[in-house]
Design a protein around this motif. Structure first.
Motif, PDB file in Angstrom:
ATOM      1  N   LEU A 148       0.812  -1.219   0.000  1.00 55.80           N
ATOM      2  CA  LEU A 148       0.000   0.000   0.000  1.00 55.80           C
ATOM      3  C   LEU A 148       0.847   1.272   0.000  1.00 55.80           C
ATOM      4  O   LEU A 148       0.298   2.374  -0.064  1.00 55.80           O
ATOM      5  CB  LEU A 148      -0.924   0.007   1.222  1.00 55.80           C
ATOM      6  CG  LEU A 148      -1.960  -1.121   1.290  1.00 55.80           C
ATOM      7  CD1 LEU A 148      -2.755  -1.033   2.592  1.00 55.80           C
ATOM      8  CD2 LEU A 148      -2.901  -1.058   0.103  1.00 55.80           C
ATOM      9  N   ARG A 149       2.172   1.097   0.091  1.00 49.43           N
ATOM     10  CA  ARG A 149       3.107   2.246   0.056  1.00 49.43           C
ATOM     11  C   ARG A 149       2.796   3.240   1.176  1.00 49.43           C
ATOM     12  O   ARG A 149       2.571   4.430   0.955  1.00 49.43           O
ATOM     13  CB  ARG A 149       3.049   2.950  -1.301  1.00 49.43           C
ATOM     14  CG  ARG A 149       3.348   2.019  -2.482  1.00 49.43           C
ATOM     15  CD  ARG A 149       2.988   2.657  -3.798  1.00 49.43           C
ATOM     16  NE  ARG A 149       3.038   1.689  -4.895  1.00 49.43           N
ATOM     17  CZ  ARG A 149       2.591   1.931  -6.127  1.00 49.43           C
ATOM     18  NH1 ARG A 149       2.073   3.114  -6.414  1.00 49.43           N
ATOM     19  NH2 ARG A 149       2.661   1.001  -7.059  1.00 49.43           N
ATOM     20  N   VAL A 150       2.743   2.716   2.411  1.00 50.25           N
ATOM     21  CA  VAL A 150       2.450   3.554   3.560  1.00 50.25           C
ATOM     22  C   VAL A 150       3.404   3.186   4.689  1.00 50.25           C
ATOM     23  O   VAL A 150       3.897   2.053   4.762  1.00 50.25           O
ATOM     24  CB  VAL A 150       0.972   3.355   4.001  1.00 50.25           C
ATOM     25  CG1 VAL A 150       0.739   1.950   4.508  1.00 50.25           C
ATOM     26  CG2 VAL A 150       0.567   4.374   5.054  1.00 50.25           C
ATOM     27  N   GLY A 154       1.220   6.911   8.913  1.00 52.03           N
ATOM     28  CA  GLY A 154       0.584   7.375   7.695  1.00 52.03           C
ATOM     29  C   GLY A 154      -0.885   6.995   7.649  1.00 52.03           C
ATOM     30  O   GLY A 154      -1.464   6.523   8.638  1.00 52.03           O
ATOM     31  N   HIS A 155      -1.494   7.208   6.484  1.00 47.09           N
ATOM     32  CA  HIS A 155      -2.917   6.949   6.327  1.00 47.09           C
ATOM     33  C   HIS A 155      -3.160   6.087   5.085  1.00 47.09           C
ATOM     34  O   HIS A 155      -2.422   6.186   4.100  1.00 47.09           O
ATOM     35  CB  HIS A 155      -3.713   8.260   6.213  1.00 47.09           C
ATOM     36  CG  HIS A 155      -3.736   9.063   7.468  1.00 47.09           C
ATOM     37  ND1 HIS A 155      -2.669   9.873   7.854  1.00 47.09           N
ATOM     38  CD2 HIS A 155      -4.686   9.187   8.450  1.00 47.09           C
ATOM     39  CE1 HIS A 155      -2.959  10.469   8.998  1.00 47.09           C
ATOM     40  NE2 HIS A 155      -4.179  10.065   9.377  1.00 47.09           N
ATOM     41  N   ILE A 156      -4.176   5.240   5.188  1.00 45.27           N
ATOM     42  CA  ILE A 156      -4.619   4.466   4.034  1.00 45.27           C
ATOM     43  C   ILE A 156      -6.083   4.813   3.761  1.00 45.27           C
ATOM     44  O   ILE A 156      -6.834   5.143   4.677  1.00 45.27           O
ATOM     45  CB  ILE A 156      -4.468   2.946   4.258  1.00 45.27           C
ATOM     46  CG1 ILE A 156      -5.237   2.495   5.493  1.00 45.27           C
ATOM     47  CG2 ILE A 156      -3.011   2.566   4.367  1.00 45.27           C
ATOM     48  CD1 ILE A 156      -5.211   0.992   5.713  1.00 45.27           C
ATOM     49  N   THR A 157      -6.471   4.761   2.506  1.00 46.46           N
ATOM     50  CA  THR A 157      -7.835   5.102   2.099  1.00 46.46           C
ATOM     51  C   THR A 157      -8.595   3.824   1.780  1.00 46.46           C
ATOM     52  O   THR A 157      -8.138   2.999   0.983  1.00 46.46           O
ATOM     53  CB  THR A 157      -7.810   6.025   0.866  1.00 46.46           C
ATOM     54  OG1 THR A 157      -7.048   7.195   1.181  1.00 46.46           O
ATOM     55  CG2 THR A 157      -9.214   6.424   0.475  1.00 46.46           C
ATOM     56  N   ALA A 168      -5.781   5.814  10.062  1.00 40.93           N
ATOM     57  CA  ALA A 168      -4.416   6.068  10.516  1.00 40.93           C
ATOM     58  C   ALA A 168      -3.753   4.742  10.872  1.00 40.93           C
ATOM     59  O   ALA A 168      -4.324   3.928  11.614  1.00 40.93           O
ATOM     60  CB  ALA A 168      -4.407   6.998  11.719  1.00 40.93           C
ATOM     61  N   VAL A 169      -2.549   4.498  10.362  1.00 40.41           N
ATOM     62  CA  VAL A 169      -1.809   3.267  10.634  1.00 40.41           C
ATOM     63  C   VAL A 169      -1.070   3.449  11.967  1.00 40.41           C
ATOM     64  O   VAL A 169      -0.106   4.217  12.054  1.00 40.41           O
ATOM     65  CB  VAL A 169      -0.818   2.949   9.501  1.00 40.41           C
ATOM     66  CG1 VAL A 169      -0.032   1.678   9.826  1.00 40.41           C
ATOM     67  CG2 VAL A 169      -1.551   2.798   8.183  1.00 40.41           C
ATOM     68  N   VAL A 170      -1.516   2.738  13.010  1.00 44.06           N
ATOM     69  CA  VAL A 170      -0.925   2.898  14.336  1.00 44.06           C
ATOM     70  C   VAL A 170       0.007   1.750  14.687  1.00 44.06           C
ATOM     71  O   VAL A 170       0.682   1.798  15.718  1.00 44.06           O
ATOM     72  CB  VAL A 170      -2.027   3.012  15.413  1.00 44.06           C
ATOM     73  CG1 VAL A 170      -2.875   4.246  15.175  1.00 44.06           C
ATOM     74  CG2 VAL A 170      -2.888   1.752  15.443  1.00 44.06           C
ATOM     75  N   GLY A 171       0.064   0.703  13.874  1.00 40.50           N
ATOM     76  CA  GLY A 171       0.941  -0.419  14.173  1.00 40.50           C
ATOM     77  C   GLY A 171       1.245  -1.238  12.943  1.00 40.50           C
ATOM     78  O   GLY A 171       0.438  -1.308  11.998  1.00 40.50           O
ATOM     79  N   LEU A 172       2.446  -1.858  12.924  1.00 37.47           N
ATOM     80  CA  LEU A 172       2.865  -2.731  11.837  1.00 37.47           C
ATOM     81  C   LEU A 172       3.202  -4.096  12.424  1.00 37.47           C
ATOM     82  O   LEU A 172       3.925  -4.203  13.414  1.00 37.47           O
ATOM     83  CB  LEU A 172       4.084  -2.162  11.110  1.00 37.47           C
ATOM     84  CG  LEU A 172       3.900  -0.811  10.407  1.00 37.47           C
ATOM     85  CD1 LEU A 172       5.225  -0.338   9.813  1.00 37.47           C
ATOM     86  CD2 LEU A 172       2.841  -0.912   9.321  1.00 37.47           C
ATOM     87  N   LEU A 173       2.655  -5.146  11.824  1.00 39.37           N
ATOM     88  CA  LEU A 173       2.863  -6.503  12.303  1.00 39.37           C
ATOM     89  C   LEU A 173       4.020  -7.150  11.561  1.00 39.37           C
ATOM     90  O   LEU A 173       4.102  -7.076  10.326  1.00 39.37           O
ATOM     91  CB  LEU A 173       1.595  -7.344  12.101  1.00 39.37           C
ATOM     92  CG  LEU A 173       0.328  -6.840  12.814  1.00 39.37           C
ATOM     93  CD1 LEU A 173      -0.849  -7.740  12.467  1.00 39.37           C
ATOM     94  CD2 LEU A 173       0.545  -6.789  14.318  1.00 39.37           C
TER      95      LEU A 173
END
Length: 605
Positions: A148-150, A154-157, A168-173
């Motif tokens: 998603l290139r984020v 950042g933010h995803i739509t 809003a992306v608050v965490g990455l697994l």
């Protein structure tokens, strides 16, 4: 046996072009059976991996028997089952993304953060996991973030029933997504709001207590929930999966028909060989060769051609499977919004056995009749020319059977039953093939009279060549007959499907404008829209009537059905139905009385 193999190889090598063309008939049939059936197992396996991956790799998964949504309170009943340590509700739904973006679809996964972390482990690489009070926040895998290139923060739509929403992306697994569609984790409340299904879930995931027997816990869960739920994984009664398995049968049948066509070509080729080698056969018999030796020459030749054609067909089939997957994968991704990852051709033992047995078997069967005729030739018969009257006697029994089969096909063809018509079509085709030898002479004479004014010598020569060997001419005509039958039936089937579809669209959609998603397949990854969109369209200048529909899945008497909900007052203003039996437009009003439904012809049957 060495003499038979030596002569068989010399006959094949002496007619290289004929050997090549005859072998190609076997190659074509084997390639279709082996290649097309090698595509589908890989696609089905990838599809199943996606379904299993969507379950989150949990110990226990509960879904609705109709693949629909249900009350999240079911999670409490699951957690009360002996052997279940914890259970959590979840809402999973694929969502199609706008065209031109980095991905064609994502999977919204709504979770209840407190109980979800008791069932699954979420390895957070950076940021944090979702909390119960989050709204408008999302957690995604590192691989999904790359797609998603984020970045973190950042933010995803994401498309929702209320329009586009920014999360809003608050965490990455660190563990990333399951195979297939990229996953976006949100709270269960956010997922219900975004997908228009507040207070509903699609499945309940559970974790077993240490040492618990899985089969015992699954059976206890089934008893506790009843027949309305599937326990142990996602439902396998997926319509797309069923269509793939039906396609596998259709591909096999198409390949069998192609091999039958090749069998007629081989039969005709060996008839020609026997005719050309009559003097050679007579010399072999004169110097002491018995019938078994002569029979072995032609059977060995058929085996060599069958093995060669099957080997080349297997290689061509692998290339066909690889090329077909490469071509279908992007269409699947763009149309169905499903990313199944890398799909490799898979050839089961049954596929290998079917392709090899049919490839070699049809070749040998096609050569048996000419080989037996060759074995019966005596030295004196080899010196005499073969007359049409002599060969015609051998066809009388077959012709009689052919007329009987044709007679049986006529009532089946006029019977208004699809199964009877299909059997009648096969009978008609077989009957034509059996009576073909007696049709050669009258048809040849009729056609020669048409050609006579333009080229008398050519007409007479062609007529005499055909009538001299009516059996051989009939075998050639039968091969062409089957080839055209296969081509015409396939083209007719495809044309009928498209014609029927567009005719249905013309009759049923009387509206001036139809707002549909990017794909014509309703449901699936399309989230739909809320009442706000309907109101905005209705307020558009020039629009007089607006109608909507809602689609869901259900089960009736163990069979899965698609439920389509409409407003019986507004829907007839923009669209219509094609009714059958004693149903009419007036019956639509009864849908508003409650607990009533209208069904199509498929369900009625």
């Amino acid at each position: 046996m060495n003499v038979s193999l030596t002569l068989a190889w010399r006959y094949l090598w002496g007619r290289k072009l004929r050997t090549l063309l005859t072998t190609l008939a076997v190659v074509f049939g084997v390639a279709i059976i082996f290649g097309l059936n090698g595509m589908l197992p890989g696609m089905i396996d990838a599809f199943n991996r996606t379904l299993v991956g969507a379950a989150g790799q949990v110990d226990l998964s509960v879904t609705s028997a109709s693949n629909g949504y249900f009350d999240p309170a079911i999670a409490e009943e699951v957690s009360d089952v002996e052997g279940v340590a914890a259970a959590t509700p979840a809402l999973r739904r694929p969502v199609g993304m706008p065209a031109g973006g980095p991905v064609t679809a994502i999977q919204i996964v709504g979770i209840e953060p407190r109980t979800a972390m008791q069932v699954r482990e979420f390895a957070v690489a950076s940021g944090r996991m979702l909390a119960a009070g989050d709204r408008g926040n999302a957690v995604i895998g590192l691989d999904t973030a790359e797609k998603l290139r984020v970045r973190l923060g950042g933010h995803i739509t994401v498309p929702t029933v209320s329009g586009v929403e920014r999360l809003a992306v608050v965490g990455l697994l660190a563990s990333g997504s399951s195979p297939g569609t990229p996953e976006v984790y949100v709270t269960l409340a956010d997922a219900g709001r975004m997908l228009g299904t507040p207070g509903k879930v699609s499945n309940v995931d559970g974790r077993l207590t240490p040492g618990a027997d899985r089969a015992t816990v699954e059976e206890a869960t089934r008893r506790a929930l009843g027949a309305d739920y599937n326990v142990g994984g996602l439902s396998t009664e997926n319509q797309l999966l069923a269509s793939l398995k039906v396609s596998q049968f259709a591909f096999t049948m198409f390949g069998v028909f192609a091999l039958i066509m090749g069998g007629f070509i081989i039969l005709n080729t060996f008839r020609t060989l026997v005719s050309e080698r009559r003097h050679d056969i007579g010399m072999l018999r004169a110097i002491g060769a018995d019938r078994r030796t002569v029979l072995g020459v032609f059977l060995a030749q058929s085996v060599l051609q069958g093995v060669l054609g099957t080997a080349l067909g297997l290689a061509a089939g692998y290339l066909l499977a690889a090329g077909g997957i490469a071509g279908i994968t992007p269409i699947w991704r763009d149309t169905l919004h499903m990313d199944l990852g890398v799909i490799q051709p898979q050839f089961t033992p049954a596929t290998w056995a079917l392709a090899i047995l049919l490839g070699v078997g049809v070749t040998v069967l096609g050569a048996i009749i000419p080989a037996r005729q060759a074995a019966r030739i005596t030295p004196l018969e080899a010196l005499r020319p073969q007359l049409a009257e002599v060969t015609e006697r051998g066809h009388r029994k077959a012709v009689l059977v052919g007329w009987i089969v044709l007679g049986l096909s006529i009532p089946l063809l006029v019977w208004r039953n699809s199964t009877a018509v299909g059997i009648g079509a096969v009978f008609f085709l077989v009957g034509l093939i059996l009576i073909a030898p007696v049709l050669i002479e009258p048809l040849s004479r009729a056609l020669s009279r048409i050609i006579q004014p333009f080229s008398p010598a050519t007409a007479d020569l062609a007529n005499s060549n055909l009538t001299r060997q009516p059996g051989r001419a009939a075998a050639t005509a039968s091969a062409i007959l089957i080839s055209l039958a296969v081509v015409v039936s396939m083209v007719g089937l495809i044309a009928s499907i498209f014609a029927g579809f567009f005719d249905y669209i013309d009759k049923s959609l009387g509206s001036d404008f139809v707002l549909i998603p990017q794909g014509l397949i309703l449901g699936g990854s399309h989230v739909g829209a809320d009442q706000d969109l309907v109101d905005r369209i209705a307020e558009t200048p020039g629009v007089s009537e607006v109608a909507t529909m809602r689609i869901g899945m259900a089960k009736i008497n163990g069979g899965q059905v698609q439920m389509v909900g409409i407003d019986p007052e507004t829907y007839p203003n923009v669209a219509s139905f094609t009714f059958s039996e004693d149903t009419s437009e007036a019956d639509l009003a009864e849908l508003g009385t409650g607990r009533t439904m209208m069904v199509n012809g498929i369900y009625a049957a």
